[in-house]
Design a protein around this motif. Structure first.
Motif, short mmCIF file in Angstrom:
data_model
loop_
_atom_site.label_atom_id
_atom_site.label_comp_id
_atom_site.label_asym_id
_atom_site.label_seq_id
_atom_site.Cartn_x
_atom_site.Cartn_y
_atom_site.Cartn_z
N LEU A 153 0.84 -1.19 0.00
CA LEU A 153 0.00 0.00 0.00
C LEU A 153 0.87 1.24 0.00
O LEU A 153 1.70 1.42 0.89
CB LEU A 153 -0.83 -0.05 1.29
N LEU A 154 0.68 2.09 -1.01
CA LEU A 154 1.44 3.34 -1.10
C LEU A 154 0.47 4.50 -0.87
O LEU A 154 -0.47 4.69 -1.64
CB LEU A 154 2.08 3.42 -2.49
N LEU A 155 0.68 5.26 0.22
CA LEU A 155 -0.18 6.40 0.57
C LEU A 155 0.60 7.68 0.26
O LEU A 155 1.65 7.93 0.85
CB LEU A 155 -0.56 6.35 2.06
N VAL A 156 0.07 8.47 -0.67
CA VAL A 156 0.79 9.66 -1.15
C VAL A 156 -0.08 10.88 -0.89
O VAL A 156 -1.29 10.86 -1.16
CB VAL A 156 1.06 9.55 -2.67
N GLY B 192 0.96 -5.81 6.52
CA GLY B 192 1.43 -5.69 5.14
C GLY B 192 2.48 -4.59 4.99
O GLY B 192 2.87 -3.94 5.96
N GLU B 193 2.93 -4.41 3.75
CA GLU B 193 3.90 -3.33 3.48
C GLU B 193 3.14 -2.03 3.24
O GLU B 193 2.19 -2.01 2.44
CB GLU B 193 4.71 -3.67 2.24
N VAL B 194 3.55 -0.96 3.89
CA VAL B 194 2.92 0.35 3.72
C VAL B 194 4.02 1.40 3.56
O VAL B 194 4.93 1.46 4.39
CB VAL B 194 2.04 0.74 4.93
N VAL B 195 3.92 2.20 2.49
CA VAL B 195 4.82 3.35 2.36
C VAL B 195 3.95 4.61 2.40
O VAL B 195 2.97 4.72 1.66
CB VAL B 195 5.62 3.30 1.04
N PHE B 196 4.29 5.50 3.31
CA PHE B 196 3.53 6.75 3.50
C PHE B 196 4.44 7.90 3.10
O PHE B 196 5.45 8.17 3.77
CB PHE B 196 3.12 6.85 4.98
N LEU B 197 4.11 8.56 2.00
CA LEU B 197 4.94 9.68 1.51
C LEU B 197 4.09 10.95 1.51
O LEU B 197 3.00 10.96 0.94
CB LEU B 197 5.40 9.42 0.08
N THR B 198 4.59 11.99 2.15
CA THR B 198 3.83 13.24 2.14
C THR B 198 4.74 14.40 1.75
O THR B 198 5.89 14.47 2.19
CB THR B 198 3.12 13.49 3.49
N TRP B 199 4.22 15.28 0.91
CA TRP B 199 4.96 16.46 0.46
C TRP B 199 4.36 17.70 1.14
O TRP B 199 3.14 17.86 1.19
CB TRP B 199 4.83 16.62 -1.05
N ALA B 200 5.23 18.54 1.70
CA ALA B 200 4.77 19.80 2.31
C ALA B 200 5.68 20.91 1.80
O ALA B 200 6.84 20.67 1.44
CB ALA B 200 4.85 19.70 3.83
N LYS B 201 5.15 22.14 1.79
CA LYS B 201 5.94 23.26 1.26
C LYS B 201 7.23 23.46 2.04
O LYS B 201 8.28 23.73 1.49
CB LYS B 201 5.10 24.55 1.33
N SER B 202 7.14 23.35 3.36
CA SER B 202 8.30 23.64 4.22
C SER B 202 8.06 22.94 5.56
O SER B 202 6.95 22.47 5.83
CB SER B 202 8.43 25.15 4.43
#
Ligand code: FES
Length: 361
Positions: A151-154, A177-187
């Motif tokens: 599971l890829l959480l973006v 299970g396998e979980v990748v949690f990726l989050t993008w923030a301005k700063s």
């Protein structure tokens, strides 16, 4: 003035709608009403300089949400009821469990009418003990059953909230299970839930051994996903964020992954397919005896005719504007699908007439 839901507003509502026992229950004990869901504000927590979390205790009839769903929050601002849709950021309750509280994390939209009032530091913000109205949880942006193995959480910006609900749910269930949690923030100062994400990552070897979390600052670029997640095509992807970021996710999956495994959530108006030339029609508002003629969604046509239909998001998400279509054909402006049956419910903010239409309004 920002008023959660004044006694006067509830009284007006009870007098406008058919008066049933439940209307009066809603007036004196709003949390126990079955017709409209209400919740008590139990905590207002500041997350970042422009974001707060509202911890709400809904009434006993509020349905359990699934992680990733949203709710419509209604408040009275300067005497006008306003509804906005927010993802529920808290974990979903276990099967058979009732909600004790739910959390909405809300970021101010600088040009917004509602969110700056909710997130401001001034005296107009909501306070503990206030009562607000909630819509039943809705949305298909939810984890399947069983939860996919990989599971890829973006997410980007405040789009983190529905995937945070998923992450909190998986952690609470000690998902294996396998979980990748990726989050993008301005700063760094714009990063939501930073301390909690660090704590979850630290505890992961004991709680969710297959979990990996990364917080990235700056815009997402093409190739970022493939660079961070090897074998991208084998992951089920849930992504929520601004439209530009979702375009990058799609481009990455087109090149390196599997677009059929992508699930997205985006709170902005859907792109309207152009209506075929000559469409439009006359709308008769049966209860008020008014009519309007033209093209485009029925909601502004009703407003142009002097009506005040209930509405919230105006983009087809909150379902506040649902009305009974008595007869005629309408087109869904988001999907282009035609509705030809009579006696069905339609969202008038995203339904336009195709020929003569009669609406129970
Ligand atoms: S106003 Fe939200 S669905 Fe129509």
């Amino acid at each position: 003035m920002l008023d959660p839901l004044s006694w006067g507003a509830r009284l007006a509502s009870a007098l406008v709608y058919p008066r049933t026992l439940d209307d009066f229950v809603g007036l004196v004990a709003p949390l126990r009403s079955r017709r409209a869901h209400h919740a008590e504000v139990v905590l207002v927590r500041r997350e970042t300089y422009d974001t707060v979390t509202l911890v709400l205790r809904p009434g006993p009839h509020f349905p359990a949400h699934r992680a990733g769903q949203h709710t419509a929050l209604t408040l009275e601002i300067d005497g006008v009821r306003r509804t906005r849709v927010f993802s529920i950021a808290s974990a979903e309750p276990r099967a058979g469990e009732r909600h004790r509280t739910i959390e909405l994390t809300i970021r101010a939209r600088p040009s917004g009418l509602v969110t700056p009032r909710l997130t401001g530091r001034d005296a107009r913000a909501l306070r503990e003990g206030d009562i607000v109205e909630l819509g039943a949880p809705r949305g298909d942006f939810v984890l399947g059953t069983p939860v996919p193995d990989r599971l890829l959480l973006v997410s980007g910006g405040s789009g983190i909230t529905p995937v945070m609900a998923m992450l909190r749910t998986l952690v609470a269930r000690r998902h294996r299970g396998e979980v990748v949690f990726l989050t993008w923030a301005k700063s760094p100062r714009d990063t939501l839930f930073r301390a909690e994400l660090d704590a979850i990552a630290k505890a992961a070897p004991l709680t969710c051994p297959g979990l990996r979390i990364a917080v990235v600052h700056g815009p997402m670029s093409e190739g970022d996903l493939a660079a961070r997640v090897p074998d991208l095509a084998s992951w089920e992807v849930f992504a929520c964020g601004p439209s530009g970021m979702l375009d990058v996710v799609r481009a990455d999956l087109r090149k390196h992954g599997d677009l059929t495994k992508l699930h997205t959530e985006q709170f902005s108006a859907p792109t309207r397919p152009p209506a075929p030339e000559g469409e439009g029609g006359e709308v008769t508002f049966a209860r008020s005896g008014k009519t309007a003629e033209g093209r485009g969604p029925i909601l502004p046509m009703a407003e142009g005719a002097g009506l005040r239909p209930k509405h919230g998001c105006r983009i087809g998400i909150c379902h506040t504007c649902v009305c009974r279509k008595v007869s005629g054909t309408t087109r869904d402006t988001a999907t282009g699908a035609l509705s030809t049956d009579g006696d069905v419910d339609i969202r008038i903010c995203t339904s336009e007439p195709v020929g003569p239409v009669v609406v129970d309004l």
